[in-house]
Design a protein around this motif. Sequence first.
Motif, PDB file in Angstrom:
ATOM      1  N   LEU A   1     -21.515  -6.451 -10.120  1.00 28.58           N
ATOM      2  CA  LEU A   1     -21.126  -6.571 -11.522  1.00 28.58           C
ATOM      3  C   LEU A   1     -21.989  -7.633 -12.183  1.00 28.58           C
ATOM      4  N   GLY A   2     -22.777  -7.238 -13.162  1.00 33.88           N
ATOM      5  CA  GLY A   2     -23.620  -8.173 -13.888  1.00 33.88           C
ATOM      6  C   GLY A   2     -22.941  -8.663 -15.146  1.00 33.88           C
ATOM      7  N   CYS A   3     -22.963  -9.964 -15.385  1.00 34.92           N
ATOM      8  CA  CYS A   3     -22.365 -10.564 -16.575  1.00 34.92           C
ATOM      9  C   CYS A   3     -23.484 -11.061 -17.492  1.00 34.92           C
ATOM     10  N   VAL A   4     -23.415 -10.680 -18.747  1.00 37.74           N
ATOM     11  CA  VAL A   4     -24.379 -11.132 -19.744  1.00 37.74           C
ATOM     12  C   VAL A   4     -23.602 -11.755 -20.890  1.00 37.74           C
ATOM     13  N   VAL A   5     -23.908 -13.010 -21.213  1.00 34.75           N
ATOM     14  CA  VAL A   5     -23.243 -13.683 -22.325  1.00 34.75           C
ATOM     15  C   VAL A   5     -24.297 -14.107 -23.337  1.00 34.75           C
ATOM     16  N   ALA A   6     -23.925 -14.052 -24.599  1.00 35.14           N
ATOM     17  CA  ALA A   6     -24.857 -14.400 -25.671  1.00 35.14           C
ATOM     18  C   ALA A   6     -24.194 -15.398 -26.609  1.00 35.14           C
ATOM     19  N   THR A   7     -25.020 -16.232 -27.237  1.00 35.89           N
ATOM     20  CA  THR A   7     -24.475 -17.206 -28.187  1.00 35.89           C
ATOM     21  C   THR A   7     -25.573 -17.704 -29.106  1.00 35.89           C
ATOM     22  N   GLN A   8     -25.156 -18.131 -30.296  1.00 35.60           N
ATOM     23  CA  GLN A   8     -26.067 -18.823 -31.201  1.00 35.60           C
ATOM     24  C   GLN A   8     -25.692 -20.306 -31.291  1.00 35.60           C
ATOM     25  N   ASN A   9     -24.743 -20.719 -30.463  1.00 40.17           N
ATOM     26  CA  ASN A   9     -24.272 -22.105 -30.443  1.00 40.17           C
ATOM     27  C   ASN A   9     -24.450 -22.695 -29.053  1.00 40.17           C
ATOM     28  N   PRO A  10     -25.664 -22.994 -28.643  1.00 40.23           N
ATOM     29  CA  PRO A  10     -25.887 -23.453 -27.260  1.00 40.23           C
ATOM     30  C   PRO A  10     -25.212 -24.764 -26.920  1.00 40.23           C
TER      31      PRO A  10
ATOM     32  N   VAL B   1     -28.134 -14.916 -19.646  1.00 40.22           N
ATOM     33  CA  VAL B   1     -27.701 -15.624 -20.849  1.00 40.22           C
ATOM     34  C   VAL B   1     -28.714 -15.329 -21.946  1.00 40.22           C
ATOM     35  N   ILE B   2     -28.217 -14.984 -23.130  1.00 38.50           N
ATOM     36  CA  ILE B   2     -29.076 -14.768 -24.295  1.00 38.50           C
ATOM     37  C   ILE B   2     -28.717 -15.826 -25.334  1.00 38.50           C
ATOM     38  N   VAL B   3     -29.698 -16.616 -25.749  1.00 48.25           N
ATOM     39  CA  VAL B   3     -29.467 -17.683 -26.717  1.00 48.25           C
ATOM     40  C   VAL B   3     -30.453 -17.515 -27.870  1.00 48.25           C
ATOM     41  N   GLY B   4     -29.960 -17.585 -29.081  1.00 49.56           N
ATOM     42  CA  GLY B   4     -30.837 -17.487 -30.245  1.00 49.56           C
ATOM     43  C   GLY B   4     -30.029 -17.629 -31.518  1.00 49.56           C
ATOM     44  N   MET B   5     -30.632 -18.251 -32.522  1.00 55.49           N
ATOM     45  CA  MET B   5     -29.936 -18.456 -33.784  1.00 55.49           C
ATOM     46  C   MET B   5     -29.832 -17.135 -34.541  1.00 55.49           C
ATOM     47  N   THR B   6     -29.049 -17.133 -35.615  1.00 50.66           N
ATOM     48  CA  THR B   6     -28.922 -15.960 -36.467  1.00 50.66           C
ATOM     49  C   THR B   6     -30.299 -15.531 -36.971  1.00 50.66           C
TER      50      THR B   6
ATOM     51  N   SER C   1     -32.632 -14.255 -34.995  1.00 51.10           N
ATOM     52  CA  SER C   1     -33.630 -14.338 -33.924  1.00 51.10           C
ATOM     53  C   SER C   1     -33.860 -12.992 -33.232  1.00 51.10           C
ATOM     54  N   GLY C   2     -32.956 -12.028 -33.434  1.00 47.37           N
ATOM     55  CA  GLY C   2     -33.062 -10.748 -32.741  1.00 47.37           C
ATOM     56  C   GLY C   2     -32.178 -10.659 -31.519  1.00 47.37           C
ATOM     57  N   LYS C   3     -31.246 -11.608 -31.404  1.00 49.03           N
ATOM     58  CA  LYS C   3     -30.368 -11.676 -30.229  1.00 49.03           C
ATOM     59  C   LYS C   3     -29.539 -10.399 -30.076  1.00 49.03           C
ATOM     60  N   THR C   4     -28.961  -9.912 -31.178  1.00 48.97           N
ATOM     61  CA  THR C   4     -28.131  -8.714 -31.105  1.00 48.97           C
ATOM     62  C   THR C   4     -28.960  -7.504 -30.703  1.00 48.97           C
ATOM     63  N   GLY C   5     -30.171  -7.382 -31.259  1.00 52.88           N
ATOM     64  CA  GLY C   5     -31.036  -6.265 -30.903  1.00 52.88           C
ATOM     65  C   GLY C   5     -31.390  -6.261 -29.434  1.00 52.88           C
ATOM     66  N   LEU C   6     -31.657  -7.445 -28.870  1.00 49.91           N
ATOM     67  CA  LEU C   6     -31.965  -7.545 -27.450  1.00 49.91           C
ATOM     68  C   LEU C   6     -30.765  -7.121 -26.615  1.00 49.91           C
ATOM     69  N   GLY C   7     -29.574  -7.601 -27.004  1.00 50.88           N
ATOM     70  CA  GLY C   7     -28.370  -7.246 -26.256  1.00 50.88           C
ATOM     71  C   GLY C   7     -28.094  -5.753 -26.296  1.00 50.88           C
TER      72      GLY C   7
END
Length: 800
Positions: A362-371, A39-44, A46-52
Amino acid sequence: MKEFEKLGVFYLGKLAGPGAPKEPEPLLYDSRDLTTHAVIVGMTGSGKTGLGIGLIEEAAIDGIPTIAVDPKGDLGNLVLQFPDLAPADFRPWIDDGEAERKGITADALAEQTAAAWAKGLAEWGEGPERIKKLRAAVDLAIYTPGSSAGIPLSILRSLSVPPDAVRGDEDALRDKINGTVSGLCALLGIDADPLKSREHILMAKLVESAWSQGKDLDLAALIRDVQKPPFDRVGVVDVESFYPAKDRTALAMTLNNLLASPGFSAWLTGEPLDIQRLLWTPEGKPRVSVLSIAHLSDAERMFFVTLLLNEIVAWMRGQAGTSSLRALFYMDEIFGFFPPVANPPAKTPMLTLLKQARAFGLGCVVATQNPVDLDYKGLSNAGTWFLGRLQTERDKARVIEGLEGANAAAGKSFDRAAMEATLAGLGNRVFLMNDVHEDAPVLFQTRWTLAYLRGPMTKKQIQMVMASRKGGAAAAASAPVSASTAASARPPVPAGVKESFIPWRGSAQAGERLVYRPALLGTAKLHFVDAKSGIDTWVDRALLLPIEGEDAAWDQAEPQDGKPELDTSPDPKGSFDTLPAAASQPKSYPAWSKALGEALYRTATLDLFSCPSLKLTAKPGESEGDFKVRVQHAAREKRDAAIEALRAKYVAKLDALTTQEQRAADRVSREATQAQAQTVQSAISVGATLLGAFFGRKTISVGTIGRATTAARGISRTLRDREDVGTATESLQSVQQKKADLAAELQSEIQELTTANDDGSAAVETASVKPKKSDIAVDGVALCWTPYWVGDGGSARPAR
């Protein structure tokens, strides 16, 4: 080999924060940890997209494919890879308005951007060669369901009969049916409860009825079945009482309006929604498929994501179990699809993946800025959490709640106060990684991405970047056949002759008409046995042969891909060619069946791909590309096993040397107290530093072979200065020499393992197996009318 280019690990960034060394070390993440999801969590910001994107890039370099759902348009940046780092490559993606605001030309801004990207990559130890490596490793594509901007996706498969692995599992089949129907109801704007909604219950019953008979469905067939269901009762209530005909007609009209709407045609054209092809090319090359859904409405997004997740679940159940990472599913913004209380159609298949995908690699990765909008009970299945800067205290509280659940599920302790303090001080591009496979959380700064991050891509930009990848235009709507073109009527056929019709496909061009021509369809079962390859299988064969006389030249017949789809009646608008006399005589067919068996004995073979080095043989009907995918994964499993064996081998040896070293150091201390500090310091430079240079962070958090060697030299200098520790000195130096020898041995094995994995996939060969004559069972030969588009001048082309 660069410090971060290690087998089976992903280079995500460098250690940061308190306790990090002055020269930050790479954060190396074990790829197999992703099988327990992340799970990747971070506000706009924060670098969340770059990490993904960095994570997807690392997987791609390791030959692991990804399906990435992109609700915002950011993940399309993955295709912007410029190994030359030339300003001209960046220029099409420069915002002229931004250049004007900066008071420079767009060309000048392109030069600045190219220089900045080159500098950023260099600072992180990367460069053009790594971008080239990424481009060579995978195929990259942007798909746009419901649009022709990128590569369109056809959803027709969504109502096709699921594979046997799903049909044989009652729970899986029920989930597949409910998910498919729920997604369709969402698209229709129907708030359908699977237990209460008449619409949902009826359509689910229709889908179940068709699939139980092995019949594929499409929307047209579903509309017909809604009006005239192929069953009399729903539960214990008759159909008319449960859902009166008048109301069913209204539902059928709603479905028909959807099917007839101009916008819906985009959902029916393009490549099929085939998970295997989204993950690998037909040749077996790993693929990163970005599924851009930013252009869709909320209802369309829910519809597509639900269908996609159900297809992934069905594909997953057909894979063999593995502990190695086989593929990734990444969703950039899961907001709205996985809420804590509501139960939208996409939530059930997402939960299934989080609970069961691990066993299939199968690895699942989900990201959000709205925890606050995540179901953290469901996410307790996630083993890794990447936490970036959060916006509110409420967000922090919800994230910590999810972390507690994940750690509890893994049986690990959790320090809530320490976590709260750490989250409060995170900056941009700095993330806290909490991996249940590791001893403690770590802070790191994300690395520079290989792809150029230019921001969300518009449909026009997707169209530009994918123009060279898209195939020909989608098939146009079928043109009507003019009544004036009608030709001969359907010939009469005796009762003893079995007759069928191949459905027509495509569309008529100007001046063309639909004409059925006679052919023979021969079907048989062949038994192939080869003890050496471990093959013992029955294979269906179907051959289609135009009828040109009394004899059947089966050697010239057209092989069919399995048994072709057949209709029991022709299109009423079609006309017919003349039927040869022999085809009108029932006695001809037994002779043609005998000839078919003889032809199959002479010519039939089962051509199978094999990989002797891995002792793998392709399954009957498995394409070369799909077999190479299995070979690649088997090679990765073999590599992972070799890594584990090497780790275990050297851990034991180094533990033994460490014990000897400590004893020798104690002896030296007793002989020369003044040398104690230096000696003990050297003694505690345990052999795990050697392993850390190869295996990455899981084995050691700091240290390299170079530091171990430095420590050894320090001891040698200390002991040489003290002549009165003779025997003890020799003993300690002997241990140090053994450690150096072990380091050389480890480096040699590392090189061998690296070279073996750099050689690519193991060689694939082809072998042919012939059937025995007694093992050929001819099912029969039937008259099969095949459709053609015939022009006024006599030209003809297949309409199938």
